[in-house]
Design an enzyme around this catalytic site. Sequence first.
Site, PDB file in Angstrom:
ATOM      1  CB  ALA A  89     -66.864  66.107 -27.315  1.00  0.00           C
ATOM      2  CG  ASP A 169     -57.339  65.699 -23.355  1.00  0.00           C
ATOM      3  OD1 ASP A 169     -56.539  65.339 -22.911  1.00  0.00           O
ATOM      4  OD2 ASP A 169     -58.448  65.345 -23.432  1.00  0.00           O
ATOM      5  CB  CYS A 222     -56.557  59.623 -19.801  1.00  0.00           C
ATOM      6  SG  CYS A 222     -57.666  59.037 -21.146  1.00  0.00           S
TER       7      CYS A 222
END
Length: 338
Positions: A89, A169, A222
């Site tokens: 998501a 991720d 990130c």
Amino acid sequence: FVPYIRKVRIDGAEIEAPHPLPWYPNEFGWQFSIPRIALKKSTELANFHSFLVTETEIGNISRQEAVSMVPPLLLDVRSDHIVLDMCAAPGSKTAQLVEALHVDVAADQTPSGLVVANDADYKRACMLVHQINRLGSPNVVVTNHSGERFPTIRNDAHEAVQFDRILCDVPCSGDGTTRKNVRVWEKWSADDAHALNPLQIKILQRAAYLLKTGGRIVYSTCSLNPVENEAVVAHVLNHFEGALRLVDVSGELPALKRRPGMKTWKFMARDGSFHDSPETVEAGTATRGTRRHLDEFLPLSPERMDELHMERCMRIYPHLQNTGGFFVAVIEKVAPIS
């Protein structure tokens, strides 16, 4: 739209027109940066914005941070691959993976591969279903499991299914997003990375078990904190004693500006002090949970970091090409793991 946007002036200043990202293959990735207030001052920009919203809703395009498109590209997905997106998501990277399945397949045919899009949060998994429905592909399954405990899937013969490609991720502190979300610094704490590091390690370790020998994992965040990045990768590679190796992707996406992974660093305690050894951390400057994992926050020996080729990790800094900050490591499984 582009010729009209080039003629737009806002308060006497030119507006940069949409342009292709130089590193994205076949000019399929474009970048357009304008302040929201400009949409109210130009009919051309407002019309272009409406076009983008419509095309996004019907699944023709996806809008996302430019560098977040890098991990799926380096995963090298093909039409016959079984792919797992462990922390999927909101689904932008999943959309890229699904697109990659269909690239070399005729429009009237269906790829033999599959993307399993997983997320640990039920509400985010439901949002993921909505995002995936835009694509109109039958080659996607959405699941709701904790990434670090993703279950073994078995086929009709009760054999464990392993994946050709896995995208990790992982949840992170997000400190690489500060250019677009400056409020990150208002809530940022050294404890953020300390709390996430054990979870990130567990997710990557689980991915290693689920991956086929010869398969590829892309680990990404990130964040620019080595505690969430190089520390995780180094300790997982070291744990599996040669079954995993970092892939040299310096020749892939050649126009993408990047820097090599770090081999040495210090970690910050909650009082702002920096340390390169657990022994120097004073009482009260780290939580009890943090103290259990101090060794995993730090690099391995210099010789071992060289052996693991940690320079093959990829750091993308915001100032290099007007993007967010990102970390990417491409890992290959070269031997079975029992």
